[in-house]
Write an enzyme that holds these catalytic residues in place. Sequence first.
Site, PDB file in Angstrom:
ATOM      1  N   GLU A  37       0.819  -1.233  -0.035  1.00 57.79           N
ATOM      2  CA  GLU A  37      -0.049   0.156   0.018  1.00 57.79           C
ATOM      3  C   GLU A  37       0.649   1.179  -0.075  1.00 57.79           C
ATOM      4  OE1 GLU A  37      -3.002   0.157  -0.601  1.00 57.79           O
ATOM      5  OE2 GLU A  37      -3.604  -1.773  -0.486  1.00 57.79           O
ATOM      6  N   CYS A 193     -13.454   1.451 -14.778  1.00 56.13           N
ATOM      7  CA  CYS A 193     -13.894   2.994 -14.528  1.00 56.13           C
ATOM      8  C   CYS A 193     -12.944   3.791 -14.563  1.00 56.13           C
ATOM      9  CB  CYS A 193     -15.284   3.064 -13.243  1.00 56.13           C
ATOM     10  SG  CYS A 193     -16.049   4.571 -13.416  1.00 56.13           S
ATOM     11  N   CYS A 200     -17.643   1.148 -20.053  1.00 58.13           N
ATOM     12  CA  CYS A 200     -18.993   1.133 -19.398  1.00 58.13           C
ATOM     13  C   CYS A 200     -19.688  -0.275 -19.632  1.00 58.13           C
ATOM     14  CB  CYS A 200     -19.987   2.148 -19.907  1.00 58.13           C
ATOM     15  SG  CYS A 200     -19.517   3.811 -18.925  1.00 58.13           S
ATOM     16  N   CYS A 203     -18.844  -3.199 -17.665  1.00 60.46           N
ATOM     17  CA  CYS A 203     -18.741  -2.883 -16.264  1.00 60.46           C
ATOM     18  C   CYS A 203     -20.050  -3.710 -15.722  1.00 60.46           C
ATOM     19  CB  CYS A 203     -19.000  -1.341 -16.218  1.00 60.46           C
ATOM     20  SG  CYS A 203     -19.070  -0.825 -14.347  1.00 60.46           S
ATOM     21  N   CYS A 209     -25.938   2.107 -13.038  1.00 62.77           N
ATOM     22  CA  CYS A 209     -24.907   3.509 -13.040  1.00 62.77           C
ATOM     23  C   CYS A 209     -25.565   4.507 -13.077  1.00 62.77           C
ATOM     24  CB  CYS A 209     -23.621   3.165 -13.778  1.00 62.77           C
ATOM     25  SG  CYS A 209     -22.669   4.629 -13.815  1.00 62.77           S
TER      26      CYS A 209
HETATM   27  S1  SF4 Z   1     -20.961   2.027 -16.068  1.00 65.71           S
HETATM   28 FE1  SF4 Z   1     -20.689   3.685 -14.333  1.00 65.71          FE
HETATM   29  S2  SF4 Z   1     -19.392   2.584 -12.724  1.00 65.71           S
HETATM   30 FE2  SF4 Z   1     -19.272   1.679 -14.856  1.00 65.71          FE
HETATM   31  S3  SF4 Z   1     -17.600   2.192 -16.011  1.00 65.71           S
HETATM   32 FE3  SF4 Z   1     -19.455   3.351 -16.861  1.00 65.71          FE
HETATM   33  S4  SF4 Z   1     -19.489   5.058 -15.596  1.00 65.71           S
HETATM   34 FE4  SF4 Z   1     -17.942   3.598 -14.351  1.00 65.71          FE
END
Ligand code: SF4
Length: 303
Positions: A37, A193, A200, A203, A209
């Site tokens: 870390e 992200c 997205c 994701c 989201c």
């Molecule tokens: S859907 Fe939302 S959380 Fe996922 S990558 Fe896109 S902006 Fe980021």
Amino acid sequence: MSEPTFATLVSRWYEQNARDLPWRVTGVGAWAILVSEVMLQQTPVVRVLPAFQAWLARWPTPAALAADTPAEAIRMWGRLGYPRRAMRLRECAVAIVERHGGEVPDRLDQLLALPGVGTYTARAVAAFAYGQRHPVVDTNVRRVVCRAIAGEPDAGPATRPADLVATEELLPAEPAAAALASAAFMELGAVICTARSPRCAACPVESVCAWRASGQEAPAGPTRRPQRYAGTDRQVRGLLLAVLREASGPVPHQRLDQVWTDDVQRSRALAGLVTDGLVEPVGGESFRLAGDGPALPAPALEP
Ligand code: SF4
């Protein structure tokens, strides 16, 4: 059946997609997690990997590092950058030995009291080493929470208490599940992200989201201007330290004078290294890494 929570979606994705990193190996131990870390602050994973392996091979416990000199810690830090972290990590190891018998403590208040361990690092160690429920908020997590929950493209200036509260609200109640979710949020921000190019379509929380639902475009420019390095005092400090790291003892100032032609800037950089405790003058004409040899005599007191 109820819908999976935000944390559940991200944790499931993480369990399938987490990068294979040595500080995530089961049973790696709190010391290894603490070292990772500290190294990962301001330094990319790819540069940390070899330094982390070498550091743990040489100093597998806090006691091992505490028994060595500050100079060796600075040498081993090599070119990771921001070498004060090496000094602080060694000071932290000394404190762990003196206050906690050589074991990294598991209590948040005791972690926070260690030298060089701040809000983020203390919670990261408590969560990832000891499976506790704490919000672990780095830049990546702030961005994920801001986009997915608040629907804003960027988190803006850090507001630590609010960031901690917003992230904690997303964590499962059960500590181990919360620790897993904390690691998952960080990974999502690091690889999906991202600041400039959020993916997205790949994701796990796209369907819930808030930013995606708003239809906003990705930020058009860098969220932070990259820091200039060439020609800065940081570069000169790095050049001076490189010479001192490779020497086995004091280095005459004439040798250090060769690393940078601008006398004023070089002197300023060297003075900064001395002020930071990374370098110490020896006899007025030479310099060495801190503690790199016998203790220096204390300066004479004014009568
Ligand atoms: S859907 Fe939302 S959380 Fe996922 S990558 Fe896109 S902006 Fe980021």
